[in-house]
Design a protein around this motif. Structure first.
Motif, PDB file in Angstrom:
ATOM      1  N   THR A  17       0.830  -1.202   0.000  1.00  0.00           N
ATOM      2  CA  THR A  17       0.000   0.000   0.000  1.00  0.00           C
ATOM      3  C   THR A  17       0.865   1.253   0.000  1.00  0.00           C
ATOM      4  N   ASP A  40      -8.139  -4.000  -1.946  1.00  0.00           N
ATOM      5  CA  ASP A  40      -7.944  -4.693  -0.668  1.00  0.00           C
ATOM      6  C   ASP A  40      -9.096  -4.329   0.280  1.00  0.00           C
ATOM      7  N   GLN A  42      -9.215  -4.273   3.259  1.00  0.00           N
ATOM      8  CA  GLN A  42      -8.746  -3.486   4.406  1.00  0.00           C
ATOM      9  C   GLN A  42      -8.899  -1.987   4.153  1.00  0.00           C
ATOM     10  N   ASN A  44      -6.801   0.228   3.113  1.00  0.00           N
ATOM     11  CA  ASN A  44      -5.696   1.076   3.593  1.00  0.00           C
ATOM     12  C   ASN A  44      -5.307   2.171   2.594  1.00  0.00           C
ATOM     13  N   ASP A 121      -3.687  -1.641  -5.828  1.00  0.00           N
ATOM     14  CA  ASP A 121      -3.155  -2.179  -4.564  1.00  0.00           C
ATOM     15  C   ASP A 121      -3.907  -3.469  -4.247  1.00  0.00           C
TER      16      ASP A 121
HETATM   17 MG   LIG Z   1      -1.839  -3.032   1.998  1.00  0.00          MG
END
Ligand SMILES: [Mg+2]
Ligand SMILES: Nc1ncnc2c1ncn2[C@@H]1O[C@H](COP(=O)(O)OP(=O)(O)OP(=O)(O)O)[C@@H](O)[C@H]1O
Length: 262
Positions: A17, A40, A42, A44, A121
């Motif tokens: 990231t 992703d 997540q 981020n 990413d």
């Molecule tokens: Mg990452």
């Protein structure tokens, strides 16, 4: 036409990231039109680029076919971005169709003429999201830490890319391995670097000459959702990412033609 680059390594916390963010900022600084795609769950990259992931459309809506891709693009504080949030994690279970590897490739097609570079990413896994990223990409960039566990995963990553090359995307190329959070002064780091070079010649994957040093300011910039170039232009890692971007461009990573301004 824009070039699509996945930033990928199934190992967690190796700087994917951070590299996506830093590369996006540096390419933009050089005058290129850049789109970041957060693939992703997540989220981020979405966070560090200052994107909204609660109220706005995300890549999940796009992959589900509920929204035209261009409507999911946000003007982030850093670059244009299609964000992601935790909903994306259900994609493995939701999409079981025969063409599921091609969802992202098809979704990004209309945006290719609008950007010079599209950076994806990827999550720390080699599942359907990462396979979608590889199927959509011209290139894969592999950030890695100089430790033994990172090395162990590279063969597996390479096998996945090979499989995608055979089944979905014959043109995909591996740009190379980028050592991140690297401290060349320790003996251990030097030994691992030797092993990285051995593996790279074994698998025929180049290692970038530039490596990225550890810098706290980089972490701070991300948590404050600031551009690393504005927040800490003189810190080691920021300088390294700038050098790395130049190395990448020198090695032939040039878009076919300047993107049409949107
Ligand atoms: Mg990452
Ligand atoms: N050069 C660096 N110097 C200092 N901290 C760094 C550097 N590169 C990355 N970090 C920090 O290390 C942590 C992991 O980095 P990052 O999130 O980029 O890895 P990742 O590979 O994307 O992780 P994940 O697999 O969970 O997606 C983050 O807190 C990030 O700010």
């Amino acid at each position: 036409m824009g070039k699509i680059i996945s930033i990928s390594n199934q190992k967690g916390g190796v700087g994917k990231t951070t590299t996506a963010n830093a590369l996006a900022v540096n390419l933009k600084e050089k005058g290129y039109k850049v789109l970041a795609v957060d693939l992703d769950p997540q989220g981020n990259l979405s966070f560090s680029a200052g994107a909204d992931t609660d109220m706005s459309a995300t890549i999940y809506d796009v992959l589900k076919g509920e929204l035209k891709t261009q409507y999911a693009v946000q003007r982030g504080t850093v670059v244009d971005i299609i964000p992601a949030n935790i909903l994306l994690s259900s994609i493995e279970l939701e999409f079981t169709g025969a063409q599921r590897e091609f969802l992202l490739r098809n979704a990004l097609k209309p945006l290719i003429p609008l950007y010079d570079y599209i950076l994806i990413d990827t999550p720390p896994a080699l599942g359907v999201l990462t396979v979608n990223a590889f199927t959509a990409s011209d290139y894969v960039l592999v950030p890695m830490l100089s430790d033994i566990f990172s090395l162990q995963g590279i063969t597996q990553l390479e096998e996945t890319i090979d499989r995608v090359r055979t089944q979905c995307n014959p043109d995909i190329q591996i740009l190379g391995l980028l050592l991140t959070r690297h401290n060349p002064r320790t003996r251990f780091s030097r030994e691992i670097t030797g092993t990285v070079h051995m593996i790279s010649s074994d698998l025929n994957i180049p290692v970038f000459e530039t490596f990225i040093r550890e810098s706290v300011a980089l972490r701070e910039a991300q948590s404050l959702q600031k551009s690393i170039l504005d927040y800490a232009p003189a810190c080691n890692a920021v300088i390294d990412y700038k050098t790395f971007t130049e190395e990448l461009l020198e090695k032939g990573l040039t878009p076919c033609q300047k993107a049409r301004m949107s």
